[in-house]
Design an enzyme around this catalytic site. Structure first.
Site, PDB file in Angstrom:
ATOM      1  N   PRO A  40      44.528  24.962  38.307  1.00  0.00           N
ATOM      2  CA  PRO A  40      43.407  25.495  37.539  1.00  0.00           C
ATOM      3  C   PRO A  40      43.080  26.950  37.892  1.00  0.00           C
ATOM      4  O   PRO A  40      43.402  27.410  38.977  1.00  0.00           O
ATOM      5  CB  PRO A  40      42.255  24.569  37.934  1.00  0.00           C
ATOM      6  CG  PRO A  40      42.589  24.160  39.327  1.00  0.00           C
ATOM      7  CD  PRO A  40      44.088  24.029  39.360  1.00  0.00           C
ATOM      8  N   GLU A  41      42.425  27.616  36.950  1.00  0.00           N
ATOM      9  CA  GLU A  41      42.076  29.014  37.132  1.00  0.00           C
ATOM     10  C   GLU A  41      40.554  29.153  37.030  1.00  0.00           C
ATOM     11  O   GLU A  41      39.835  28.148  37.031  1.00  0.00           O
ATOM     12  CB  GLU A  41      42.826  29.860  36.105  1.00  0.00           C
ATOM     13  CG  GLU A  41      44.333  29.703  36.284  1.00  0.00           C
ATOM     14  CD  GLU A  41      45.163  30.450  35.247  1.00  0.00           C
ATOM     15  OE1 GLU A  41      46.298  30.022  35.034  1.00  0.00           O
ATOM     16  OE2 GLU A  41      44.685  31.443  34.664  1.00  0.00           O
ATOM     17  N   LYS A  51      39.186  31.397  42.406  1.00  0.00           N
ATOM     18  CA  LYS A  51      39.612  30.009  42.198  1.00  0.00           C
ATOM     19  C   LYS A  51      39.206  29.112  43.360  1.00  0.00           C
ATOM     20  O   LYS A  51      39.810  28.074  43.596  1.00  0.00           O
ATOM     21  CB  LYS A  51      41.132  29.972  41.973  1.00  0.00           C
ATOM     22  CG  LYS A  51      41.542  30.667  40.675  1.00  0.00           C
ATOM     23  CD  LYS A  51      43.046  30.675  40.476  1.00  0.00           C
ATOM     24  CE  LYS A  51      43.693  31.807  41.211  1.00  0.00           C
ATOM     25  NZ  LYS A  51      45.147  31.891  40.971  1.00  0.00           N
TER      26      LYS A  51
END
Length: 390
Positions: free
Chosen positions: A2-3, A60
């Site tokens: 994920p970002e 992140k």
């Protein structure tokens, strides 16, 4: 992945559902690869009885601020995810838990129960995430080494442009550099470069003022929109590259071909017809590809893929008579793949110390045996003698 948008969605879910509640139960996995620097039993004992007062994020990375330190900190890696039982938290590509799966998941690394019965789990199927227990997460790596957050700490346009013009590196690599700007990963970088019509391998310092301004706006718009819909990709605009870029599969967007290259050390999707190299780099590219007629050869050259293809000299020699004088063509070596799909090659930059990149073992071809001048001359004399005898 994920970002920033996905991690921000997790942070907001924690903020909306957990603030002011006390941790009554904690189960931390006995997994030293993910649980970093502390035993699972010490971790559990340090948070039970504490109250969650805030959910924080930079880039992140996310951490829970408790009523007293130390605080649980989460570096999501490639597949880290927050789940809250009974609460719809945005699911994203490669998230590992389905509604019908066991709870907590077998991939759970950090599990807590709150005083109202609510249960939260941080999972990581691929074990590239890091879960830490820190007195002050912002004062130690990786968070202390991060550049300004792309959402919470946006640069001014003048500063953004000035900093770009000082960097003689590929723009894709720079966007992935978490010390330059934090939160942008592979899919966001591909998206903003596509929307800004900038080639991923364009040198940052060569971008025009207009390019810089357009890229600045695209970063702002993409991140703000993705965060606004809680990173629910089904709500992303249909014209976004995001919907077509996964798995390195051939495809088109708005009728134009999508291609895949390596830029910034990552598999990169772009649209060659719209994202073209400009300035000196364009001239260099033209010079390098001059005289090439094979489409395959051009693709191989553009990708600079010396792993799956012989060297240029060998390619040139393979069709010449000189090859009969003892130079034998060799089969290209093969990549040793991990047990994951091609999709998993779409990972984040290593600059954020995630250790979340898929390592592909590059096996270089053995060097070709060279013939001495004496040997070549001997072969030529031999052929000449046989020709006279006939």
């Amino acid at each position: 992945m994920p970002e920033l948008p996905e991690v921000e969605a997790a942070r907001k879910a924690m903020e909306d559902n957990c603030i002011g509640k006390k941790i009554t139960k904690c189960i931390v996995a006995d997994d030293s690869k993910v649980i970093d620097g502390v035993s699972h039993s010490e971790f559990e004992a340090s948070v039970i009885g504490k109250t969650i007062v805030a959910a924080r994020r930079k880039g992140k990375n996310m951490w829970l601020q408790l009523d007293s330190p130390p605080f649980p900190s989460f570096q999501f890696g490639m597949a880290g995810a927050i789940y809250i039982k009974g609460v719809a938290v945005t699911k994203y590509k490669r998230s590992a838990v389905n509604d019908e799966d066991e709870w907590p998941s077998k991939y759970s690394k950090f599990f807590i129960q709150l005083d109202d019965g609510l249960e939260i789990s941080f999972t990581d199927k691929r074990r590239f995430a890091k879960v830490r227990l820190l007195k002050d997460p912002t004062s130690v790596p990786p968070i202390s080494e991060l550049g300004p957050d792309a959402l919470f700490e946006p640069m001014k346009l003048d500063e953004f442009t000035e900093r770009l013009h000082k960097k003689k590196t590929e723009i894709k690599a720079l966007l992935l550099d978490q010390s330059y700007i934090s939160g942008i990963g592979n899919w966001v970088a591909d998206e903003v470069l596509y929307q800004a019509r900038i080639h991923p391998q364009q040198t940052a310092s060569s971008l025009s003022g207009e390019n810089c301004s357009t890229l600045y706006e695209c970063i702002k718009e993409v991140i703000e929109f993705a965060v606004g819909v809680d990173a629910d990709c089904s709500r992303f605009p249909l014209e976004w590259l995001f919907h077509y870029r996964w798995g390195k599969k051939p495809g088109k967007i708005s009728g134009k071909e999508i291609d895949f290259i390596t830029a910034g050390g990552r598999t990169t999707a772009y649209v060659p017809e719209l994202q073209k190299l400009s300035g000196p780099q364009k001239l260099k590219e033209t010079g390098e590809t001059k005289g090439k007629t094979s489409k395959k050869a051009k693709v191989d050259d553009d990708n600079n893929d010396d792993i799956e293809n012989p060297t240029k000299k060998e390619d040139q020699n393979s069709g010449k008579k000189g090859a009969k004088a003892g130079a034998k063509g060799r089969k290209p070596s093969k990549r040793k793949k991990t047990d994951e799909s091609d999709e998993d090659n779409d990972d984040d930059a290593g600059t954020d110390n995630d250790d979340d990149s898929d390592q592909v073992e590059k096996k270089k071809p053995a060097p070709a045996k060279k013939q001495s001048k004496k040997s070549v001359q001997s072969n030529q004399n031999s052929r000449s003698t046989r020709g006279k005898a006939k």
